[in-house]
Design an enzyme around this catalytic site. Structure first.
Site, PDB file in Angstrom:
ATOM      1  N   LYS A  91       0.865  -1.180   0.000  1.00  0.00           N
ATOM      2  CA  LYS A  91       0.000   0.000   0.000  1.00  0.00           C
ATOM      3  C   LYS A  91       0.899   1.227   0.000  1.00  0.00           C
ATOM      4  O   LYS A  91       2.017   1.187   0.512  1.00  0.00           O
ATOM      5  CB  LYS A  91      -0.887   0.007   1.265  1.00  0.00           C
ATOM      6  CG  LYS A  91      -2.096   0.899   1.166  1.00  0.00           C
ATOM      7  CD  LYS A  91      -3.301   0.183   0.597  1.00  0.00           C
ATOM      8  CE  LYS A  91      -4.499   1.093   0.496  1.00  0.00           C
ATOM      9  NZ  LYS A  91      -5.680   0.420  -0.025  1.00  0.00           N
ATOM     10  N   VAL A 194     -17.352   3.618  -3.542  1.00  0.00           N
ATOM     11  CA  VAL A 194     -17.893   2.307  -3.170  1.00  0.00           C
ATOM     12  C   VAL A 194     -19.226   2.455  -2.440  1.00  0.00           C
ATOM     13  O   VAL A 194     -20.212   1.781  -2.779  1.00  0.00           O
ATOM     14  CB  VAL A 194     -16.891   1.522  -2.287  1.00  0.00           C
ATOM     15  CG1 VAL A 194     -17.476   0.178  -1.900  1.00  0.00           C
ATOM     16  CG2 VAL A 194     -15.567   1.326  -3.008  1.00  0.00           C
TER      17      VAL A 194
HETATM   18  P1  NAI Z   1     -13.910   7.575  -1.557  1.00  0.00           P
HETATM   19  O1  NAI Z   1     -12.800   8.515  -1.261  1.00  0.00           O
HETATM   20  O2  NAI Z   1     -14.509   7.580  -2.917  1.00  0.00           O
HETATM   21  O3  NAI Z   1     -15.091   7.751  -0.508  1.00  0.00           O
HETATM   22  C1  NAI Z   1     -14.899   7.888   0.860  1.00  0.00           C
HETATM   23  C2  NAI Z   1     -16.106   8.690   1.357  1.00  0.00           C
HETATM   24  O4  NAI Z   1     -16.113   8.659   2.778  1.00  0.00           O
HETATM   25  C3  NAI Z   1     -16.072  10.165   0.926  1.00  0.00           C
HETATM   26  O5  NAI Z   1     -17.311  10.512   0.346  1.00  0.00           O
HETATM   27  C4  NAI Z   1     -15.813  10.909   2.245  1.00  0.00           C
HETATM   28  O6  NAI Z   1     -16.429  12.184   2.276  1.00  0.00           O
HETATM   29  C5  NAI Z   1     -16.446   9.961   3.248  1.00  0.00           C
HETATM   30  N1  NAI Z   1     -15.947  10.093   4.601  1.00  0.00           N
HETATM   31  C6  NAI Z   1     -14.670  10.199   5.035  1.00  0.00           C
HETATM   32  N2  NAI Z   1     -14.634  10.256   6.365  1.00  0.00           N
HETATM   33  C7  NAI Z   1     -15.915  10.177   6.791  1.00  0.00           C
HETATM   34  C8  NAI Z   1     -16.532  10.173   8.061  1.00  0.00           C
HETATM   35  N3  NAI Z   1     -15.834  10.269   9.186  1.00  0.00           N
HETATM   36  N4  NAI Z   1     -17.868  10.064   8.134  1.00  0.00           N
HETATM   37  C9  NAI Z   1     -18.612   9.942   7.004  1.00  0.00           C
HETATM   38  N5  NAI Z   1     -18.085   9.952   5.772  1.00  0.00           N
HETATM   39  C10 NAI Z   1     -16.757  10.059   5.664  1.00  0.00           C
HETATM   40  O7  NAI Z   1     -13.342   6.106  -1.200  1.00  0.00           O
HETATM   41  P2  NAI Z   1     -13.856   4.703  -1.740  1.00  0.00           P
HETATM   42  O8  NAI Z   1     -13.066   4.311  -2.912  1.00  0.00           O
HETATM   43  O9  NAI Z   1     -15.352   4.707  -1.820  1.00  0.00           O
HETATM   44  O10 NAI Z   1     -13.395   3.738  -0.552  1.00  0.00           O
HETATM   45  C11 NAI Z   1     -14.119   3.697   0.669  1.00  0.00           C
HETATM   46  C12 NAI Z   1     -13.439   2.720   1.605  1.00  0.00           C
HETATM   47  O11 NAI Z   1     -13.383   1.419   0.998  1.00  0.00           O
HETATM   48  C13 NAI Z   1     -11.973   3.075   1.934  1.00  0.00           C
HETATM   49  O12 NAI Z   1     -11.686   2.687   3.246  1.00  0.00           O
HETATM   50  C14 NAI Z   1     -11.187   2.221   0.952  1.00  0.00           C
HETATM   51  O13 NAI Z   1      -9.882   1.942   1.413  1.00  0.00           O
HETATM   52  C15 NAI Z   1     -12.050   0.973   0.918  1.00  0.00           C
HETATM   53  N6  NAI Z   1     -11.870   0.191  -0.281  1.00  0.00           N
HETATM   54  C16 NAI Z   1     -12.086   0.757  -1.509  1.00  0.00           C
HETATM   55  C17 NAI Z   1     -11.925   0.004  -2.653  1.00  0.00           C
HETATM   56  C18 NAI Z   1     -12.232   0.555  -4.016  1.00  0.00           C
HETATM   57  O14 NAI Z   1     -12.329  -0.235  -4.980  1.00  0.00           O
HETATM   58  N7  NAI Z   1     -12.412   1.858  -4.162  1.00  0.00           N
HETATM   59  C19 NAI Z   1     -11.455  -1.399  -2.597  1.00  0.00           C
HETATM   60  C20 NAI Z   1     -11.347  -1.914  -1.241  1.00  0.00           C
HETATM   61  C21 NAI Z   1     -11.512  -1.129  -0.145  1.00  0.00           C
END
Ligand code: NAI
Length: 374
Positions: A91, A194
């Site tokens: 990572k 996601v």
């Molecule tokens: P993203 O950056 O698109 O979305 C994250 C969202 O969480 C944002 O809308 C942000 O405003 C919100 N957020 C952050 N802190 C917050 C809080 N305290 N309370 C409420 N909302 C909050 O990220 P993505 O790609 O959707 O990933 C989400 C999670 O899933 C991460 O932990 C990532 O590591 C994990 N993940 C993502 C994958 C992918 O394919 N994108 C694959 C495997 C895991």
């Protein structure tokens, strides 16, 4: 580029006492010219190149960034081992405000660091880094995936959401003895790439949806599109529901949260949801079913692996195709259930069971690896 650890990839503990093996390599990058501050953590290459996304986040210190990279890369070792994608665990994190786009020079510098590692680490999207940034880096390095060459792969988020949904559905059927998710109260924290895609599937399955995000525009959109009810940041961990679905950042289930979270199950996409091992034990004692994040959220890395292997960076592997992606993702529900079953029969936490299974795979590969292999 500073090297904190020398390569010690052959020094792997047995899975019997199953602490995670030590990291093979940690690279700290502080480049004055571009302003890039980053960490690349290679946890294990026993099963293949260390793969895992690149996160841009406003860390308070370099030590926090290093700690996060180490935690996240260890989780990738578990995820990639169980998903059987021919990758080890790695990572990277970039210290920056994720709301401000990285400069072309910073991405070029990061790409040149990937080249120096010569394929030991493969990067992809994560929080704060999307397809646009991967495409930019791909102009300078081949050690990047998630860019969608020739219609293959691309943004892994939809595949992650798909895997989380079918895994969550199977786990709920197992836990609650139900046929469908219809009518369950589900709280989703984080409506990013996601979380939002997952909400669409959950709404389609007829759940009663409660949503929360730092970005109020995303909340409004989920209200409008899915009939979801907004929950404030302060109330999200005290909202009574059947399932809590973390889709924001890791560490959300602290010991204090585990003591009080008013739900029957935790199952979501966020990496490293448990702040520590004890949080998982507390959930178990309270009868809250925890479905390990790295089991449920493997859909994205399955897509990344397919793209990376097929588009020639690592050579075409016989038999790899869209069917391979579908088959791997369709294994997620069964894997989740069998882990919950072992946990139920042994009294261990599902997290410990899943980690042990993953480390057994890593150990077996390490022992069959020639001594001093890179
Ligand atoms: P993203 O950056 O698109 O979305 C994250 C969202 O969480 C944002 O809308 C942000 O405003 C919100 N957020 C952050 N802190 C917050 C809080 N305290 N309370 C409420 N909302 C909050 O990220 P993505 O790609 O959707 O990933 C989400 C999670 O899933 C991460 O932990 C990532 O590591 C994990 N993940 C993502 C994958 C992918 O394919 N994108 C694959 C495997 C895991």
């Amino acid at each position: 580029m500073q090297n904190l650890n020398v390569d010690n990839g052959n020094a792997v503990n047995t899975a019997a006492n199953h602490p995670a093996p030590p990291h093979e390599q940690i690279r700290v990058i502080e480049d004055r010219a571009s302003g890039l501050k980053a960490v690349i953590a290679i946890h294990s290459t026993a099963l293949g190149p260390a793969a895992g996304g690149c996160r841009r986040w406003k860390y308070a210190s370099m030590q926090q960034a290093i700690d996060d990279a180490k935690r996240l890369s260890t989780g990738m070792t578990y995820k990639n081992a169980l998903a059987g994608v021919g990758f080890g665990g790695g990572k990277s994190v970039i210290m920056a405000d994720s709301n401000v786009k990285p400069t072309a020079l910073q991405l070029q510098k990061f790409a040149s660091c990937l080249n120096q590692l010569d394929g030991r680490y493969i990067t992809a999207e994560d929080v704060g880094m999307g397809v646009e940034q991967m495409l930019s880096m791909a102009q300078h390095t081949k050690f990047v995936s998630g860019i969608g060459i020739g219609g293959i792969g691309g943004d892994p988020s939809p595949k992650t959401a798909q895997g989380v949904f079918i895994g969550l559905e199977a786990a709920a059927q197992y836990q609650f003895g139900i046929d469908s998710l219809q009518g369950l109260r589900v709280v989703v924290q984080g409506l990013g790439n996601v979380g939002f895609a997952l909400c669409e599937r959950l709404a389609g399955a007829g759940v009663s949806l409660f949503v929360c995000d730092l970005d109020i525009r995303r909340v409004r959109l989920a209200e409008h599109k899915f009939g979801a009810q907004a929950v404030s940041l302060e109330r999200v961990l005290s909202t009574e529901a059947d399932i809590f679905v973390p889709c924001a950042l890791g560490g959300v289930i602290t010991e204090a949260v585990a003591e009080t979270l008013p739900v029957a199950m935790v199952a979501g996409a966020a990496n490293n949801q448990l702040a520590n091992e004890n949080s998982g034990k507390i959930l178990l004692q309270r009868g809250v079913q925890y479905v390990p994040d790295f089991v449920l959220n493997a859909g994205g890395v399955i897509s990344i692996a397919h793209e990376y292997h097929v588009t020639g960076n690592a050579g075409v592997e016989a038999g790899l195709g869209e069917k391979w992606v579908r088959d791997r993702i369709s294994e997620i529900p069964q894997r989740a259930i069998s882990i919950l079953e072992v946990a139920r029969n042994t009294g261990c936490t599902p997290d410990a069971v899943a980690r042990r299974q993953a480390l057994e795979i890593v150990c077996a590969a390490t022992q069959s690896r020639p001594l001093h292999a890179a």
